[in-house]
Design an enzyme around this catalytic site. Structure first.
Site, PDB file in Angstrom:
ATOM      1  N   ASP A   1       4.247  -1.089  -2.723  1.00 47.67           N
ATOM      2  CA  ASP A   1       2.853  -0.729  -3.061  1.00 47.67           C
ATOM      3  C   ASP A   1       1.851  -1.809  -2.671  1.00 47.67           C
ATOM      4  O   ASP A   1       0.789  -1.505  -2.131  1.00 47.67           O
ATOM      5  CB  ASP A   1       2.707  -0.323  -4.548  1.00 47.67           C
ATOM      6  CG  ASP A   1       3.163  -1.347  -5.562  1.00 47.67           C
ATOM      7  OD1 ASP A   1       3.744  -2.382  -5.167  1.00 47.67           O
ATOM      8  OD2 ASP A   1       2.920  -1.130  -6.766  1.00 47.67           O
TER       9      ASP A   1
ATOM     10  N   ASP B   1       2.541   1.551 -10.531  1.00 42.06           N
ATOM     11  CA  ASP B   1       2.893   1.847 -11.917  1.00 42.06           C
ATOM     12  C   ASP B   1       1.753   2.538 -12.650  1.00 42.06           C
ATOM     13  O   ASP B   1       1.940   3.566 -13.318  1.00 42.06           O
ATOM     14  CB  ASP B   1       3.276   0.565 -12.662  1.00 42.06           C
ATOM     15  CG  ASP B   1       4.458  -0.132 -12.022  1.00 42.06           C
ATOM     16  OD1 ASP B   1       5.101   0.487 -11.163  1.00 42.06           O
ATOM     17  OD2 ASP B   1       4.722  -1.289 -12.380  1.00 42.06           O
TER      18      ASP B   1
ATOM     19  N   GLU C   1      10.505   0.552  -2.856  1.00 42.35           N
ATOM     20  CA  GLU C   1      10.370  -0.573  -3.799  1.00 42.35           C
ATOM     21  C   GLU C   1       9.767  -1.797  -3.140  1.00 42.35           C
ATOM     22  O   GLU C   1      10.129  -2.150  -2.017  1.00 42.35           O
ATOM     23  CB  GLU C   1      11.764  -0.896  -4.356  1.00 42.35           C
ATOM     24  CG  GLU C   1      11.776  -1.294  -5.783  1.00 42.35           C
ATOM     25  CD  GLU C   1      11.257  -0.187  -6.711  1.00 42.35           C
ATOM     26  OE1 GLU C   1      10.053  -0.210  -7.055  1.00 42.35           O
ATOM     27  OE2 GLU C   1      12.059   0.684  -7.084  1.00 42.35           O
ATOM     28  N   HIS C   2       8.854  -2.430  -3.853  1.00 39.69           N
ATOM     29  CA  HIS C   2       8.080  -3.578  -3.352  1.00 39.69           C
ATOM     30  C   HIS C   2       7.290  -3.171  -2.108  1.00 39.69           C
ATOM     31  O   HIS C   2       7.211  -3.906  -1.123  1.00 39.69           O
ATOM     32  CB  HIS C   2       8.991  -4.791  -3.101  1.00 39.69           C
ATOM     33  CG  HIS C   2       9.439  -5.412  -4.393  1.00 39.69           C
ATOM     34  ND1 HIS C   2       8.654  -6.279  -5.108  1.00 39.69           N
ATOM     35  CD2 HIS C   2      10.570  -5.235  -5.120  1.00 39.69           C
ATOM     36  CE1 HIS C   2       9.296  -6.638  -6.223  1.00 39.69           C
ATOM     37  NE2 HIS C   2      10.456  -6.007  -6.258  1.00 39.69           N
TER      38      HIS C   2
ATOM     39  N   SER D   1       1.015  -2.755 -34.090  1.00 45.04           N
ATOM     40  CA  SER D   1       2.075  -2.057 -33.372  1.00 45.04           C
ATOM     41  C   SER D   1       3.240  -1.800 -34.313  1.00 45.04           C
ATOM     42  O   SER D   1       3.522  -2.633 -35.183  1.00 45.04           O
ATOM     43  CB  SER D   1       2.538  -2.925 -32.203  1.00 45.04           C
ATOM     44  OG  SER D   1       3.816  -2.519 -31.778  1.00 45.04           O
TER      45      SER D   1
ATOM     46  N   GLY E   1      11.667  -2.765 -17.055  1.00 42.27           N
ATOM     47  CA  GLY E   1      11.212  -2.388 -15.715  1.00 42.27           C
ATOM     48  C   GLY E   1      10.792  -0.932 -15.638  1.00 42.27           C
ATOM     49  O   GLY E   1      10.739  -0.353 -14.555  1.00 42.27           O
ATOM     50  N   LEU E   2      10.507  -0.310 -16.793  1.00 40.69           N
ATOM     51  CA  LEU E   2      10.056   1.087 -16.772  1.00 40.69           C
ATOM     52  C   LEU E   2       8.540   1.163 -17.031  1.00 40.69           C
ATOM     53  O   LEU E   2       8.017   2.178 -17.463  1.00 40.69           O
ATOM     54  CB  LEU E   2      10.825   1.915 -17.808  1.00 40.69           C
ATOM     55  CG  LEU E   2      12.341   1.979 -17.601  1.00 40.69           C
ATOM     56  CD1 LEU E   2      13.013   2.792 -18.710  1.00 40.69           C
ATOM     57  CD2 LEU E   2      12.699   2.582 -16.245  1.00 40.69           C
TER      58      LEU E   2
ATOM     59  N   TYR F   1       8.146 -12.486  -8.784  1.00 37.92           N
ATOM     60  CA  TYR F   1       7.395 -11.346  -8.243  1.00 37.92           C
ATOM     61  C   TYR F   1       6.212 -11.869  -7.418  1.00 37.92           C
ATOM     62  O   TYR F   1       6.016 -11.479  -6.259  1.00 37.92           O
ATOM     63  CB  TYR F   1       6.902 -10.461  -9.392  1.00 37.92           C
ATOM     64  CG  TYR F   1       6.192  -9.215  -8.920  1.00 37.92           C
ATOM     65  CD1 TYR F   1       6.881  -8.018  -8.756  1.00 37.92           C
ATOM     66  CD2 TYR F   1       4.837  -9.228  -8.621  1.00 37.92           C
ATOM     67  CE1 TYR F   1       6.234  -6.879  -8.307  1.00 37.92           C
ATOM     68  CE2 TYR F   1       4.181  -8.098  -8.166  1.00 37.92           C
ATOM     69  CZ  TYR F   1       4.886  -6.925  -8.023  1.00 37.92           C
ATOM     70  OH  TYR F   1       4.232  -5.805  -7.572  1.00 37.92           O
TER      71      TYR F   1
HETATM   72  C1  GLA Z   1       6.561  -3.704 -10.433  1.00 37.69           C
HETATM   73  C2  GLA Z   1       5.081  -3.709 -10.060  1.00 37.69           C
HETATM   74  C3  GLA Z   1       4.753  -2.579  -9.079  1.00 37.69           C
HETATM   75  C4  GLA Z   1       5.716  -2.572  -7.890  1.00 37.69           C
HETATM   76  C5  GLA Z   1       7.169  -2.668  -8.358  1.00 37.69           C
HETATM   77  C6  GLA Z   1       8.124  -2.859  -7.204  1.00 37.69           C
HETATM   78  O1  GLA Z   1       6.860  -2.550 -11.163  1.00 37.69           O
HETATM   79  O2  GLA Z   1       4.274  -3.579 -11.209  1.00 37.69           O
HETATM   80  O3  GLA Z   1       3.416  -2.697  -8.657  1.00 37.69           O
HETATM   81  O4  GLA Z   1       5.393  -3.590  -6.981  1.00 37.69           O
HETATM   82  O5  GLA Z   1       7.353  -3.747  -9.260  1.00 37.69           O
HETATM   83  O6  GLA Z   1       8.135  -1.747  -6.384  1.00 37.69           O
END
Ligand code: GLA
Length: 390
Positions: A35, A170, A32-33, A66, A122-123, A220
């Site tokens: 990429d 993502d 996580e965090h 939508s 967050g999905l 972020y």
């Molecule tokens: C969000 C961002 C991704 C990644 C995650 C954390 O989903 O869009 O690029 O940085 O957070 O891993």
């Protein structure tokens, strides 16, 4: 999917849709965090996602509708669009903008979207809508982009048009995901392997905190900047392009270069998390779920204490998981600041887990979470190929 989108399309636009496409959302098992720091991540596509049905028109208009949101947009075909407000249609508009900037001759389009990814959870609902739009446009207008081009385009829209400096995980996961597989993705080289998500007697539970995400985007972007500051400090003596070019042993040797305590904590998370992904890949390959679970807990701990992107809601889910003997491991997934946690739960105990974690959470936080048993699904494609016919 509960809706017959073709019928809804016809009701709205008074004509038949030409085709339908689907892009999933994603969860990230670990990494996580990482990429945007050029390291390793392990996401999977999920079976929740974004559907779009579309048809070209001859009046040079883009019409966005939508089934999830009331707001809609009718805008004429022009050369340069700008983000307006915070509406959902900025994502598809941003994609169209990039196709036009790249010199593609587009025609007007009528588009109807429907998503079953819980919003702001967050999905990756945003990557999902970006990638499904790019994929549909590429198909409809024969633009000749590869899937990887579409992934990069989606990320560019998020970074420049929307203004979130996200990495590529993502968009990559929702495009290249495969049923029952996790992707081991190197975010620097973009090489990847689809590995069996061999969870043995466990299933992947997704627990949504249902916490409205506030300030998530600015926090972020702040983390991205802190990582850039750490990299710059290390580059005084090291010839590296990404924080993940070194491991935790090397960081110990060079950490004196990072003077700011907060920045050092961020760098430690990133570099140690990247090391954990390598161990997690070995654990998954040898079906060592106990070790995989231990690494998930360690990842959460680091996101909580070093990266500071968790919160009492996500922590409550992980706290509960630790006391439940049927859970191998749990952690927050995605950017954090609310959103979802994941847990590896014995399949036979899933219902108990679901009730008990909800009770624990509600008692502590004051409202209920949502708990899903996730299916790991395929990446973007024509709806009939990914999901089946309506
Ligand atoms: C969000 C961002 C991704 C990644 C995650 C954390 O989903 O869009 O690029 O940085 O957070 O891993």
């Amino acid at each position: 999917m509960k809706k017959n989108l073709y019928r809804e399309f016809k009701n709205l636009f008074n004509k038949d849709a030409e085709n339908a496409w689907f892009s999933p959302g994603r969860v990230n098992l670990i990494g996580e965090h990482i990429d945007y720091n050029g390291g390793l991540v392990m996401p999977c596509a999920i079976t929740f996602g974004t559907y779009v049905v579309a048809a070209t028109n001859d009046d040079g208009m883009f019409r966005f509708r939508s089934l999830n949101f009331e707001d809609k947009l009718d805008i004429s075909l022009q050369q340069d669009y700008k983000k307006t407000g915070e509406s959902w249609f900025n994502y598809p508009l941003g994609i169209i903008n990039y196709f036009l900037k790249d010199g593609h001759q587009l025609q007007g389009l009528d588009l109807l979207y429907y998503g079953d990814i819980p919003i702001s959870s967050g999905l990756s609902s945003s990557a999902s809508i970006e990638v499904v739009t790019a994929y549909a446009l590429n198909d409809l207008f024969n633009c000749g982009y590869s899937k990887l081009d579409l992934v990069k385009l989606g990320k560019e829209v998020e970074n420049v048009f929307i203004g979130v400096n996200c990495g590529i995980m993502d968009q990559f996961a929702v495009a290249f995901g495969e049923k029952d597989k996790a992707l081991m993705l190197n975010c620097d080289t973009l090489e990847y392997k689809a590995v069996d998500s061999n969870l043995g007697e466990h299933v992947l539970a997704i627990i949504n905190t249902n916490k409205p995400r506030k300030l998530a985007e600015s926090k972020y972007n702040e983390r991205v900047q802190e990582c850039q500051a750490a990299l710059k400090a290390l580059q005084q003596e090291l010839n590296i392009q990404n924080l993940c070019d070194i491991d935790s042993t090397a960081l110990k040797r060079y950490q004196h270069l990072i003077k700011d305590e907060v920045v050092l904590k961020r760098a430690r998370h990133v570099i140690e998390e990247n090391d954990r992904v390598k161990l997690a890949a070995e654990a998954l390959a040898s079906s060592n779920l106990a070790e995989f679970g231990r690494l998930m807990y360690a990842s959460h701990n680091s996101l909580k204490n070093l990266y500071e992107v968790s919160g009492e809601e996500l922590d409550a889910i992980v706290e509960y998981s630790k006391i439940d003997p049927n859970v191998a491991g749990a952690r927050m997934t995605g950017a954090g600041f609310g959103g979802c946690a994941i847990a590896l739960v014995k399949e036979s105990a899933f219902d108990n887990f679901s009730k008990a974690v909800a009770a624990y959470y509600t008692d502590k936080i004051g409202y209920a979470p949502s708990v899903y048993s996730s299916l790991i699904g395929d990446g973007v494609g024509l709806l009939k190929e990914v999901v089946g016919n309506l």
